[in-house]
Design a protein around this motif. Structure first.
Motif, PDB file in Angstrom:
ATOM      1  N   ASP A   1     -32.928 -20.489  13.905  1.00 29.40           N
ATOM      2  CA  ASP A   1     -33.759 -19.777  14.875  1.00 29.40           C
ATOM      3  C   ASP A   1     -33.880 -18.296  14.518  1.00 29.40           C
ATOM      4  O   ASP A   1     -34.915 -17.675  14.752  1.00 29.40           O
ATOM      5  CB  ASP A   1     -33.163 -19.890  16.283  1.00 29.40           C
ATOM      6  CG  ASP A   1     -33.248 -21.283  16.868  1.00 29.40           C
ATOM      7  OD1 ASP A   1     -33.134 -22.263  16.104  1.00 29.40           O
ATOM      8  OD2 ASP A   1     -33.417 -21.400  18.091  1.00 29.40           O
ATOM      9  N   GLY A   2     -32.827 -17.728  13.947  1.00 26.80           N
ATOM     10  CA  GLY A   2     -32.809 -16.318  13.611  1.00 26.80           C
ATOM     11  C   GLY A   2     -33.811 -15.925  12.536  1.00 26.80           C
ATOM     12  O   GLY A   2     -34.122 -14.748  12.379  1.00 26.80           O
ATOM     13  N   HIS A   3     -34.306 -16.904  11.805  1.00 23.06           N
ATOM     14  CA  HIS A   3     -35.289 -16.616  10.757  1.00 23.06           C
ATOM     15  C   HIS A   3     -36.720 -16.553  11.293  1.00 23.06           C
ATOM     16  O   HIS A   3     -37.609 -16.052  10.609  1.00 23.06           O
ATOM     17  CB  HIS A   3     -35.218 -17.675   9.653  1.00 23.06           C
ATOM     18  CG  HIS A   3     -33.953 -17.618   8.865  1.00 23.06           C
ATOM     19  ND1 HIS A   3     -33.249 -18.744   8.522  1.00 23.06           N
ATOM     20  CD2 HIS A   3     -33.254 -16.569   8.371  1.00 23.06           C
ATOM     21  CE1 HIS A   3     -32.181 -18.389   7.835  1.00 23.06           C
ATOM     22  NE2 HIS A   3     -32.159 -17.073   7.733  1.00 23.06           N
ATOM     23  N   ILE A   4     -36.945 -17.070  12.487  1.00 19.39           N
ATOM     24  CA  ILE A   4     -38.303 -17.127  13.049  1.00 19.39           C
ATOM     25  C   ILE A   4     -38.762 -15.709  13.369  1.00 19.39           C
ATOM     26  O   ILE A   4     -38.083 -14.987  14.098  1.00 19.39           O
ATOM     27  CB  ILE A   4     -38.347 -18.021  14.310  1.00 19.39           C
ATOM     28  CG1 ILE A   4     -37.895 -19.441  13.971  1.00 19.39           C
ATOM     29  CG2 ILE A   4     -39.744 -18.022  14.925  1.00 19.39           C
ATOM     30  CD1 ILE A   4     -37.666 -20.334  15.189  1.00 19.39           C
ATOM     31  N   PRO A   5     -39.919 -15.295  12.845  1.00 23.10           N
ATOM     32  CA  PRO A   5     -40.374 -13.924  13.083  1.00 23.10           C
ATOM     33  C   PRO A   5     -40.884 -13.733  14.509  1.00 23.10           C
ATOM     34  O   PRO A   5     -41.272 -14.688  15.182  1.00 23.10           O
ATOM     35  CB  PRO A   5     -41.518 -13.752  12.083  1.00 23.10           C
ATOM     36  CG  PRO A   5     -42.047 -15.135  11.877  1.00 23.10           C
ATOM     37  CD  PRO A   5     -40.860 -16.054  11.999  1.00 23.10           C
ATOM     38  N   ALA A   6     -40.893 -12.483  14.948  1.00 21.45           N
ATOM     39  CA  ALA A   6     -41.447 -12.141  16.264  1.00 21.45           C
ATOM     40  C   ALA A   6     -42.961 -11.968  16.184  1.00 21.45           C
ATOM     41  O   ALA A   6     -43.658 -12.157  17.178  1.00 21.45           O
ATOM     42  CB  ALA A   6     -40.800 -10.873  16.797  1.00 21.45           C
ATOM     43  N   GLN A   7     -43.440 -11.606  14.997  1.00 20.80           N
ATOM     44  CA  GLN A   7     -44.875 -11.436  14.778  1.00 20.80           C
ATOM     45  C   GLN A   7     -45.142 -11.586  13.296  1.00 20.80           C
ATOM     46  O   GLN A   7     -44.213 -11.548  12.491  1.00 20.80           O
ATOM     47  CB  GLN A   7     -45.366 -10.087  15.292  1.00 20.80           C
ATOM     48  CG  GLN A   7     -44.832  -8.884  14.520  1.00 20.80           C
ATOM     49  CD  GLN A   7     -45.259  -7.574  15.150  1.00 20.80           C
ATOM     50  OE1 GLN A   7     -45.003  -7.327  16.321  1.00 20.80           O
ATOM     51  NE2 GLN A   7     -45.911  -6.720  14.374  1.00 20.80           N
ATOM     52  N   THR A   8     -46.396 -11.775  12.960  1.00 20.19           N
ATOM     53  CA  THR A   8     -46.791 -11.929  11.555  1.00 20.19           C
ATOM     54  C   THR A   8     -48.066 -11.119  11.314  1.00 20.19           C
ATOM     55  O   THR A   8     -48.694 -10.630  12.263  1.00 20.19           O
ATOM     56  CB  THR A   8     -47.072 -13.407  11.214  1.00 20.19           C
ATOM     57  OG1 THR A   8     -48.171 -13.858  12.026  1.00 20.19           O
ATOM     58  CG2 THR A   8     -45.834 -14.281  11.449  1.00 20.19           C
ATOM     59  N   ILE A   9     -48.462 -11.042  10.065  1.00 22.75           N
ATOM     60  CA  ILE A   9     -49.721 -10.373   9.729  1.00 22.75           C
ATOM     61  C   ILE A   9     -50.880 -11.068  10.454  1.00 22.75           C
ATOM     62  O   ILE A   9     -51.787 -10.422  10.967  1.00 22.75           O
ATOM     63  CB  ILE A   9     -49.934 -10.349   8.198  1.00 22.75           C
ATOM     64  CG1 ILE A   9     -48.905  -9.424   7.555  1.00 22.75           C
ATOM     65  CG2 ILE A   9     -51.351  -9.915   7.846  1.00 22.75           C
ATOM     66  CD1 ILE A   9     -48.833  -9.506   6.043  1.00 22.75           C
ATOM     67  N   LEU A  10     -50.819 -12.402  10.516  1.00 23.03           N
ATOM     68  CA  LEU A  10     -51.881 -13.147  11.196  1.00 23.03           C
ATOM     69  C   LEU A  10     -51.899 -12.856  12.692  1.00 23.03           C
ATOM     70  O   LEU A  10     -52.964 -12.655  13.277  1.00 23.03           O
ATOM     71  CB  LEU A  10     -51.739 -14.649  10.941  1.00 23.03           C
ATOM     72  CG  LEU A  10     -52.827 -15.526  11.568  1.00 23.03           C
ATOM     73  CD1 LEU A  10     -54.221 -15.110  11.100  1.00 23.03           C
ATOM     74  CD2 LEU A  10     -52.554 -16.993  11.247  1.00 23.03           C
ATOM     75  N   SER A  11     -50.734 -12.798  13.338  1.00 25.44           N
ATOM     76  CA  SER A  11     -50.733 -12.498  14.780  1.00 25.44           C
ATOM     77  C   SER A  11     -51.223 -11.077  15.035  1.00 25.44           C
ATOM     78  O   SER A  11     -51.857 -10.810  16.062  1.00 25.44           O
ATOM     79  CB  SER A  11     -49.349 -12.733  15.406  1.00 25.44           C
ATOM     80  OG  SER A  11     -48.423 -11.713  15.087  1.00 25.44           O
ATOM     81  N   GLU A  12     -50.961 -10.169  14.095  1.00 27.19           N
ATOM     82  CA  GLU A  12     -51.484  -8.815  14.223  1.00 27.19           C
ATOM     83  C   GLU A  12     -53.012  -8.824  14.145  1.00 27.19           C
ATOM     84  O   GLU A  12     -53.677  -8.131  14.915  1.00 27.19           O
ATOM     85  CB  GLU A  12     -50.900  -7.916  13.127  1.00 27.19           C
ATOM     86  CG  GLU A  12     -49.433  -7.635  13.314  1.00 27.19           C
ATOM     87  CD  GLU A  12     -48.795  -6.956  12.106  1.00 27.19           C
ATOM     88  OE1 GLU A  12     -49.525  -6.510  11.188  1.00 27.19           O
ATOM     89  OE2 GLU A  12     -47.548  -6.871  12.087  1.00 27.19           O
ATOM     90  N   GLN A  13     -53.557  -9.616  13.238  1.00 23.41           N
ATOM     91  CA  GLN A  13     -55.015  -9.695  13.089  1.00 23.41           C
ATOM     92  C   GLN A  13     -55.664 -10.316  14.331  1.00 23.41           C
ATOM     93  O   GLN A  13     -56.654  -9.801  14.848  1.00 23.41           O
ATOM     94  CB  GLN A  13     -55.392 -10.517  11.847  1.00 23.41           C
ATOM     95  CG  GLN A  13     -56.894 -10.604  11.629  1.00 23.41           C
ATOM     96  CD  GLN A  13     -57.543  -9.245  11.425  1.00 23.41           C
ATOM     97  OE1 GLN A  13     -57.109  -8.482  10.566  1.00 23.41           O
ATOM     98  NE2 GLN A  13     -58.548  -8.916  12.216  1.00 23.41           N
ATOM     99  N   ILE A  14     -55.099 -11.426  14.798  1.00 23.51           N
ATOM    100  CA  ILE A  14     -55.655 -12.083  15.985  1.00 23.51           C
ATOM    101  C   ILE A  14     -55.559 -11.153  17.191  1.00 23.51           C
ATOM    102  O   ILE A  14     -56.503 -11.035  17.972  1.00 23.51           O
ATOM    103  CB  ILE A  14     -54.958 -13.433  16.246  1.00 23.51           C
ATOM    104  CG1 ILE A  14     -55.256 -14.411  15.099  1.00 23.51           C
ATOM    105  CG2 ILE A  14     -55.407 -14.027  17.586  1.00 23.51           C
ATOM    106  CD1 ILE A  14     -54.448 -15.699  15.149  1.00 23.51           C
TER     107      ILE A  14
END
Length: 186
Positions: A132-145
């Protein structure tokens, strides 16, 4: 197989994890529900929001987009007073403004689902996290959306909220690799 740890022993969270989280949905009403709930969660725990979900459904007529788009300030204030929802008036007003934005997208793209799912070529992004600790809080794609949604007048759609939203509607499968609910294990 070991499952994701984030739901803990909370039965409501476990049920959400097992039945809804990262399961692809193309239903505009459900997608709008998840957008609303994820926006309401901003700054709070998901457990708090899930515990109020039934009240949200009652207050917003099962997340009827047309109904929500026509809510007056007085009706939103009434919802805040009468229902066990997050009391932040800005978050409640975002239900109306986001419903209006969804309607505009539906007119342009046919439905909200098409608009969102085109970001991933209509195929969920399958992650292979070890924990679970590896799951990001945000990504480049979520920033774009997030940026694109804000341009279309959506509220409470920062990149972290959008990433959680992407998980909620199954655009991303972030179950850890050993979880029985990971796409590769179903």
């Amino acid at each position: 197989m070991s499952a994701c740890l984030w739901p803990g022993k909370n039965q409501m969270m476990q049920l959400y994890h097992d039945k809804e989280w990262c399961v692809p949905s193309h239903d505009d009403s459900y997608i709008f529900e998840m957008l609303t709930l994820e926006g309401a969660q901003s700054g709070l725990s998901w457990n708090i929001v899930l515990s109020k979900r039934e009240n949200y459904k009652k207050a917003f007529h099962n997340f009827d987009i047309a109904y929500c788009s026509k809510l007056s300030d007085e009706k939103l204030e009434s919802i805040r007073e009468q229902y066990n929802v997050i009391k932040n008036l800005s978050k409640l007003k975002s239900v109306r403004s986001n419903a209006l934005a969804v309607i505009n997208i539906q007119l342009e793209f046919g439905n909200f689902s098409n608009f969102l799912w085109r970001y991933v070529d209509f195929i969920p992004v399958i992650s292979n996290w070890e924990s679970d600790g590896h799951i990001p809080a945000q990504t480049i794609l979520s920033e774009q959306i997030s940026k694109d949604l804000k341009k279309r007048n959506f509220k409470f759609v920062g990149p972290v909220t959008v990433y959680s939203f992407m998980q909620a509607i199954g655009m991303v499968d972030d179950h850890i690799r050993t979880c029985p609910h990971h796409s590769a294990n179903r």
